[in-house]
Design a protein around this motif. Structure first.
Motif, PDB file in Angstrom:
ATOM      1  N   GLN A  88       0.830  -1.200   0.000  1.00  0.00           N
ATOM      2  CA  GLN A  88       0.000   0.000   0.000  1.00  0.00           C
ATOM      3  C   GLN A  88       0.870   1.257   0.000  1.00  0.00           C
ATOM      4  OE1 GLN A  88      -2.348   0.755   3.565  1.00  0.00           O
ATOM      5  NE2 GLN A  88      -4.077   1.350   2.268  1.00  0.00           N
ATOM      6  N   LYS A  89       1.912   1.244   0.800  1.00  0.00           N
ATOM      7  CA  LYS A  89       2.827   2.386   0.859  1.00  0.00           C
ATOM      8  C   LYS A  89       3.519   2.581  -0.490  1.00  0.00           C
ATOM      9  CE  LYS A  89       6.770   4.143   3.470  1.00  0.00           C
ATOM     10  NZ  LYS A  89       7.727   3.856   4.552  1.00  0.00           N
ATOM     11  N   ARG A  92       1.018   4.049  -2.954  1.00  0.00           N
ATOM     12  CA  ARG A  92       0.775   5.484  -2.711  1.00  0.00           C
ATOM     13  C   ARG A  92       1.896   6.339  -3.272  1.00  0.00           C
ATOM     14  NH1 ARG A  92      -1.169   4.138   2.572  1.00  0.00           N
ATOM     15  NH2 ARG A  92       0.898   4.560   3.367  1.00  0.00           N
ATOM     16  N   LEU A  95       1.463   6.366  -7.089  1.00  0.00           N
ATOM     17  CA  LEU A  95       0.262   7.100  -7.492  1.00  0.00           C
ATOM     18  C   LEU A  95       0.411   8.596  -7.223  1.00  0.00           C
ATOM     19  CD1 LEU A  95      -2.456   4.576  -6.333  1.00  0.00           C
ATOM     20  CD2 LEU A  95      -1.691   5.046  -8.669  1.00  0.00           C
ATOM     21  N   ARG A  96       1.041   8.947  -6.136  1.00  0.00           N
ATOM     22  CA  ARG A  96       1.278  10.359  -5.837  1.00  0.00           C
ATOM     23  C   ARG A  96       2.228  10.956  -6.872  1.00  0.00           C
ATOM     24  NH1 ARG A  96       4.998  11.448  -1.460  1.00  0.00           N
ATOM     25  NH2 ARG A  96       4.253   9.440  -0.769  1.00  0.00           N
TER      26      ARG A  96
END
Length: 105
Positions: A88-89, A92, A95-96
């Protein structure tokens, strides 16, 4: 952790399952991406048991053949949750990063 190992552990989050049920649930959880051959599964189960991430829950006889059910250990649950958090990290971060820079064709 390999994708196959992750989905084997994830398949056991809801409780004990036997080999074929693990194969089916891992396939479903992965959206059809993870197809575990029987030999690969049982090699993985042996390795995960050696690492104390899973353990034998119980056995039953079905049509004259033993069916073994496996469950997560506390360490196994922690390992799959930690891997999910790591992924998940990582997602992120990507995606960021892609949200800041528009994609070019």
């Amino acid at each position: 952790m390999t994708e196959q190992t992750y989905y084997v552990l994830a398949a056991l989050l809801d409780g004990p399952r036997h080999g074929y049920a693990i194969i089916k649930h891992a396939f479903e959880l992965s959206g059809g991406r993870v197809k575990l051959p029987v030999g690969t599964l049982y090699g993985s189960l042996d390795r995960l048991a050696d690492q104390d991430l899973i353990e034998l829950d119980h056995e039953e006889i079905v049509a004259g053949r033993p069916r073994r059910y496996f469950r997560l250990t506390g360490d196994g649950r922690q390992a799959v949750v930690a891997e999910a958090a790591r992924m998940q990290k990582a997602a992120r971060l990507v995606l960021r990063h892609t949200a800041v820079r528009p994609a070019t064709a």
